[in-house]
Scaffold this motif. Structure first.
Motif, PDB file in Angstrom:
ATOM      1  N   ASP A 128      49.356  31.136  21.173  1.00 28.18           N
ATOM      2  CA  ASP A 128      50.669  31.058  20.509  1.00 28.18           C
ATOM      3  C   ASP A 128      50.892  32.268  19.612  1.00 28.18           C
ATOM      4  OD1 ASP A 128      51.146  28.612  21.705  1.00 28.18           O
ATOM      5  OD2 ASP A 128      50.938  27.437  19.864  1.00 28.18           O
ATOM      6  N   ALA A 129      49.858  32.637  18.843  1.00 27.95           N
ATOM      7  CA  ALA A 129      49.984  33.763  17.920  1.00 27.95           C
ATOM      8  C   ALA A 129      50.291  35.061  18.662  1.00 27.95           C
ATOM      9  CB  ALA A 129      48.705  33.915  17.095  1.00 27.95           C
ATOM     10  N   VAL A 130      49.669  35.239  19.812  1.00 30.59           N
ATOM     11  CA  VAL A 130      49.958  36.433  20.608  1.00 30.59           C
ATOM     12  C   VAL A 130      51.409  36.410  21.076  1.00 30.59           C
ATOM     13  CG1 VAL A 130      49.405  37.682  22.730  1.00 30.59           C
ATOM     14  CG2 VAL A 130      47.559  36.729  21.324  1.00 30.59           C
ATOM     15  N   GLU A 131      51.885  35.233  21.497  1.00 34.49           N
ATOM     16  CA  GLU A 131      53.285  35.120  21.917  1.00 34.49           C
ATOM     17  C   GLU A 131      54.245  35.399  20.763  1.00 34.49           C
ATOM     18  OE1 GLU A 131      54.868  32.041  24.438  1.00 34.49           O
ATOM     19  OE2 GLU A 131      52.841  31.441  25.063  1.00 34.49           O
ATOM     20  N   VAL A 132      53.933  34.876  19.583  1.00 40.25           N
ATOM     21  CA  VAL A 132      54.772  35.142  18.409  1.00 40.25           C
ATOM     22  C   VAL A 132      54.799  36.636  18.122  1.00 40.25           C
ATOM     23  CG1 VAL A 132      54.989  34.813  15.918  1.00 40.25           C
ATOM     24  CG2 VAL A 132      54.472  32.868  17.381  1.00 40.25           C
ATOM     25  N   THR A 133      53.647  37.277  18.212  1.00 41.36           N
ATOM     26  CA  THR A 133      53.571  38.717  17.983  1.00 41.36           C
ATOM     27  C   THR A 133      54.468  39.480  18.953  1.00 41.36           C
ATOM     28  OG1 THR A 133      51.281  38.470  17.218  1.00 41.36           O
ATOM     29  CG2 THR A 133      52.019  40.689  17.808  1.00 41.36           C
ATOM     30  N   GLU A 134      54.414  39.116  20.219  1.00 35.85           N
ATOM     31  CA  GLU A 134      55.254  39.782  21.211  1.00 35.85           C
ATOM     32  C   GLU A 134      56.736  39.548  20.917  1.00 35.85           C
ATOM     33  OE1 GLU A 134      54.242  41.939  23.069  1.00 35.85           O
ATOM     34  OE2 GLU A 134      52.298  41.492  23.971  1.00 35.85           O
ATOM     35  N   HIS A 135      57.073  38.325  20.485  1.00 30.81           N
ATOM     36  CA  HIS A 135      58.453  38.030  20.108  1.00 30.81           C
ATOM     37  C   HIS A 135      58.893  38.925  18.952  1.00 30.81           C
ATOM     38  CE1 HIS A 135      62.017  35.892  18.719  1.00 30.81           C
ATOM     39  NE2 HIS A 135      61.450  35.790  17.527  1.00 30.81           N
ATOM     40  N   VAL A 136      58.034  39.075  17.949  1.00 30.27           N
ATOM     41  CA  VAL A 136      58.372  39.875  16.775  1.00 30.27           C
ATOM     42  C   VAL A 136      58.538  41.340  17.156  1.00 30.27           C
ATOM     43  CG1 VAL A 136      57.500  40.693  14.546  1.00 30.27           C
ATOM     44  CG2 VAL A 136      57.276  38.277  15.164  1.00 30.27           C
ATOM     45  N   ARG A 137      57.656  41.853  17.978  1.00 24.28           N
ATOM     46  CA  ARG A 137      57.751  43.253  18.389  1.00 24.28           C
ATOM     47  C   ARG A 137      59.081  43.516  19.080  1.00 24.28           C
ATOM     48  NH1 ARG A 137      53.276  44.438  22.298  1.00 24.28           N
ATOM     49  NH2 ARG A 137      53.593  46.662  21.854  1.00 24.28           N
ATOM     50  N   THR A 138      59.493  42.576  19.921  1.00 23.59           N
ATOM     51  CA  THR A 138      60.762  42.747  20.632  1.00 23.59           C
ATOM     52  C   THR A 138      61.948  42.587  19.689  1.00 23.59           C
ATOM     53  OG1 THR A 138      59.780  41.936  22.688  1.00 23.59           O
ATOM     54  CG2 THR A 138      62.184  41.877  22.520  1.00 23.59           C
ATOM     55  N   ARG A 139      61.915  41.539  18.876  1.00 26.38           N
ATOM     56  CA  ARG A 139      63.045  41.240  18.001  1.00 26.38           C
ATOM     57  C   ARG A 139      63.278  42.350  16.987  1.00 26.38           C
ATOM     58  NH1 ARG A 139      66.776  41.336  15.767  1.00 26.38           N
ATOM     59  NH2 ARG A 139      67.913  39.841  14.455  1.00 26.38           N
ATOM     60  N   LEU A 140      62.207  42.915  16.438  1.00 30.66           N
ATOM     61  CA  LEU A 140      62.339  43.903  15.377  1.00 30.66           C
ATOM     62  C   LEU A 140      62.119  45.336  15.871  1.00 30.66           C
ATOM     63  CD1 LEU A 140      60.534  41.984  12.484  1.00 30.66           C
ATOM     64  CD2 LEU A 140      62.985  42.160  12.940  1.00 30.66           C
ATOM     65  N   SER A 141      61.904  45.478  17.163  1.00 35.17           N
ATOM     66  CA  SER A 141      61.751  46.808  17.780  1.00 35.17           C
ATOM     67  C   SER A 141      60.647  47.625  17.115  1.00 35.17           C
ATOM     68  CB  SER A 141      63.078  47.580  17.724  1.00 35.17           C
ATOM     69  OG  SER A 141      64.094  46.877  18.408  1.00 35.17           O
ATOM     70  N   VAL A 142      59.471  47.014  16.999  1.00 37.03           N
ATOM     71  CA  VAL A 142      58.312  47.710  16.430  1.00 37.03           C
ATOM     72  C   VAL A 142      57.173  47.684  17.439  1.00 37.03           C
ATOM     73  CG1 VAL A 142      58.909  47.272  14.030  1.00 37.03           C
ATOM     74  CG2 VAL A 142      57.539  45.582  15.273  1.00 37.03           C
ATOM     75  N   ALA A 143      56.359  48.722  17.422  1.00 32.47           N
ATOM     76  CA  ALA A 143      55.239  48.798  18.354  1.00 32.47           C
ATOM     77  C   ALA A 143      54.095  47.882  17.930  1.00 32.47           C
ATOM     78  CB  ALA A 143      54.754  50.235  18.457  1.00 32.47           C
ATOM     79  N   LYS A 144      53.853  47.816  16.615  1.00 40.60           N
ATOM     80  CA  LYS A 144      52.758  47.005  16.096  1.00 40.60           C
ATOM     81  C   LYS A 144      53.196  46.302  14.820  1.00 40.60           C
ATOM     82  CE  LYS A 144      48.981  49.894  17.869  1.00 40.60           C
ATOM     83  NZ  LYS A 144      47.706  50.574  17.522  1.00 40.60           N
ATOM     84  N   VAL A 145      52.505  45.212  14.503  1.00 44.88           N
ATOM     85  CA  VAL A 145      52.760  44.503  13.256  1.00 44.88           C
ATOM     86  C   VAL A 145      51.475  44.452  12.447  1.00 44.88           C
ATOM     87  CG1 VAL A 145      54.599  43.120  14.288  1.00 44.88           C
ATOM     88  CG2 VAL A 145      52.287  42.212  14.214  1.00 44.88           C
ATOM     89  N   LEU A 146      51.633  44.310  11.157  1.00 46.03           N
ATOM     90  CA  LEU A 146      50.511  44.199  10.229  1.00 46.03           C
ATOM     91  C   LEU A 146      50.112  42.733  10.125  1.00 46.03           C
ATOM     92  CD1 LEU A 146      48.633  45.095   7.919  1.00 46.03           C
ATOM     93  CD2 LEU A 146      50.638  45.230   6.437  1.00 46.03           C
ATOM     94  N   LEU A 147      48.875  42.432  10.428  1.00 43.15           N
ATOM     95  CA  LEU A 147      48.392  41.054  10.476  1.00 43.15           C
ATOM     96  C   LEU A 147      47.805  40.662   9.127  1.00 43.15           C
ATOM     97  CD1 LEU A 147      47.971  38.692  12.520  1.00 43.15           C
ATOM     98  CD2 LEU A 147      45.712  39.655  12.974  1.00 43.15           C
ATOM     99  N   VAL A 148      48.407  39.662   8.467  1.00 44.37           N
ATOM    100  CA  VAL A 148      47.926  39.166   7.183  1.00 44.37           C
ATOM    101  C   VAL A 148      47.605  37.685   7.344  1.00 44.37           C
ATOM    102  CG1 VAL A 148      48.477  38.749   4.756  1.00 44.37           C
ATOM    103  CG2 VAL A 148      49.261  40.856   5.873  1.00 44.37           C
ATOM    104  N   ALA A 149      46.336  37.337   7.183  1.00 45.47           N
ATOM    105  CA  ALA A 149      45.898  35.951   7.385  1.00 45.47           C
ATOM    106  C   ALA A 149      45.304  35.403   6.104  1.00 45.47           C
ATOM    107  CB  ALA A 149      44.862  35.883   8.510  1.00 45.47           C
ATOM    108  N   ASN A 150      45.579  34.128   5.834  1.00 49.66           N
ATOM    109  CA  ASN A 150      44.990  33.514   4.642  1.00 49.66           C
ATOM    110  C   ASN A 150      44.342  32.185   4.984  1.00 49.66           C
ATOM    111  OD1 ASN A 150      48.036  32.607   4.576  1.00 49.66           O
ATOM    112  ND2 ASN A 150      46.950  31.106   3.318  1.00 49.66           N
ATOM    113  N   SER A 151      43.219  31.912   4.322  1.00 48.04           N
ATOM    114  CA  SER A 151      42.507  30.642   4.429  1.00 48.04           C
ATOM    115  C   SER A 151      42.185  30.309   5.881  1.00 48.04           C
ATOM    116  CB  SER A 151      43.330  29.544   3.744  1.00 48.04           C
ATOM    117  OG  SER A 151      42.558  28.383   3.543  1.00 48.04           O
ATOM    118  N   PHE A 152      42.571  29.116   6.350  1.00 47.46           N
ATOM    119  CA  PHE A 152      42.246  28.738   7.727  1.00 47.46           C
ATOM    120  C   PHE A 152      42.798  29.747   8.727  1.00 47.46           C
ATOM    121  CE2 PHE A 152      43.334  26.531  11.686  1.00 47.46           C
ATOM    122  CZ  PHE A 152      42.078  26.075  12.064  1.00 47.46           C
ATOM    123  N   GLY A 153      43.897  30.392   8.385  1.00 47.04           N
ATOM    124  CA  GLY A 153      44.487  31.379   9.282  1.00 47.04           C
ATOM    125  C   GLY A 153      43.574  32.551   9.576  1.00 47.04           C
TER     126      GLY A 153
END
Length: 359
Positions: A128-153
């Motif tokens: 799911d996280a990979v799919e969300v990432t691909e959605h974000v890249r397309t929606r915001l027209s960016v090649a990469k996103v900065l991954l920030v994870a907290n606790s269980f994430g």
């Protein structure tokens, strides 16, 4: 992971708060005004996106679309970082932040309840996280996103950062979990020491009977352990009450019904934490092809800084930095969002953009 303690804290506060609904209304109204994004190049949108075969809630907020894009991987399991918007509003001046209520969490859970969440497994959340990432890249027209994870994430975050340098510009872990194949017991040993020091014989007997081997625990034992870890440490318990519960109570995005659903989601998702108890971060790999950062609360008793530093020391990455957030227990970035933002701007921003952040 923390559903039980949040529920207990909310119950403890319910009686005095019940007579303060008017104050809650005023505070939520003020927070809603504070959260408005009115800049010309800003973005504030949220709604359901089809991810992994079900509709999942995705929020995108920031004052300038040209800023680096963050994808937050939330904790819990089953929590949502949307409750902390009022505490982290300043972050949105420098970053566009995507906050995703994964399956079993918050708005995604509330929409269809337990029967509509589909497969609940770490593997499914990872995809799911990979799919969300691909959605974000397309929606915001960016090649990469900065991954920030907290606790269980951070359990998912490490795997995503390790396996997908093509998708992520850097990894930032806070409240970083270290499981080490079930061999990491420092939080358990510290709890036993606190219980011995305070003479809580009944709780001590229960904890020692469970043993440190989480692979033998059931969900009820995990809940009891988390409750004791956080309530026997004054700073942690204060953080739960003044940061987490207050954020929930005064969130302009959550009605009273929404708060109940939020807590139910965490209880529903709690078995995911047991699925993670055998993860071995070293066996999965300590080589990362992207910048690697860990920012940990210096007084975190649930995910202590020492094991996180041990992993950090063994990591190979093009850039890596470790820092402590002062005066912080678990939820370090939300208790001290100013310290976290300073670290993001001075350590992370230059690594992902090649230039210093501007005010």
């Amino acid at each position: 992971m923390l559903g039980t303690i949040i529920t207990l804290s909310a119950t403890a506060l319910a009686t005095p708060i019940a007579g303060l609904l008017g104050h809650r209304h005023l505070k939520r109204t003020a927070n809603a005004k504070y959260l408005r994004i009115t800049t010309p190049n800003g973005i504030d949108e949220s709604g359901f996106v089809r991810i992994g075969g079900i509709d999942q809630w995705v929020s995108v907020r920031g004052e300038d679309r040209r800023n680096p894009v963050i994808l937050e991987i939330l904790g819990g399991p089953g929590a949502s970082n949307l409750i902390f918007l009022s505490r982290t509003r300043a972050w949105e001046r420098h970053f566009t932040i995507v906050r995703w209520d994964m399956r079993g969490a918050a708005n995604t859970f509330a929409a269809t309840g337990p029967t509509g969440q589909g497969e609940m497994s770490l593997d499914r959340l990872y995809h799911d996280a990979v799919e969300v990432t691909e959605h974000v890249r397309t929606r915001l027209s960016v090649a990469k996103v900065l991954l920030v994870a907290n606790s269980f994430g951070t359990v998912l975050g490490l795997r995503l950062a390790r396996n997908h340098p093509d998708l992520y510009s850097a990894y930032v872990g806070t409240d970083q979990n270290i499981i080490d194949g079930g061999r990491e017991h420092s939080a358990y040993r510290s709890l036993v020491a606190r219980l011995q020091k305070t003479g809580k014989k009944k709780a001590l007997a229960a904890v020692t009977a469970m043993s440190a081997d989480k692979s033998t625990w059931n969900v009820e034992q995990l809940s009891k352990y988390n409750k004791l870890v956080l309530t026997t440490d004054p700073l942690s318990y204060d953080t739960m009450k003044t940061v987490v519960i207050r954020s929930l109570w005064f969130s302009p995005l959550h009605t009273l019904r929404g708060l109940r659903s939020y807590l139910k989601a965490m209880t529903f998702s709690e078995p995911l934490a047991l699925e993670a108890v055998a993860i071995d971060e070293w066996a999965e790999g300590t080589t990362f092809d992207i910048p690697f950062f860990i920012f940990q609360g210096d007084a975190d008793v649930l995910t202590p800084p020492q094991p996180a530093k041990r992993l950090f020391d063994d990591v190979t990455a093009p850039v890596k930095r470790f820092a402590l957030i002062r005066g912080a227990s678990h939820f370090a970035s939300f208790r001290h969002p100013d310290q976290f933002l300073t670290l993001m701007l001075t350590k992370v921003h230059p690594a992902v953009t090649g230039k210093p952040a501007t005010n």
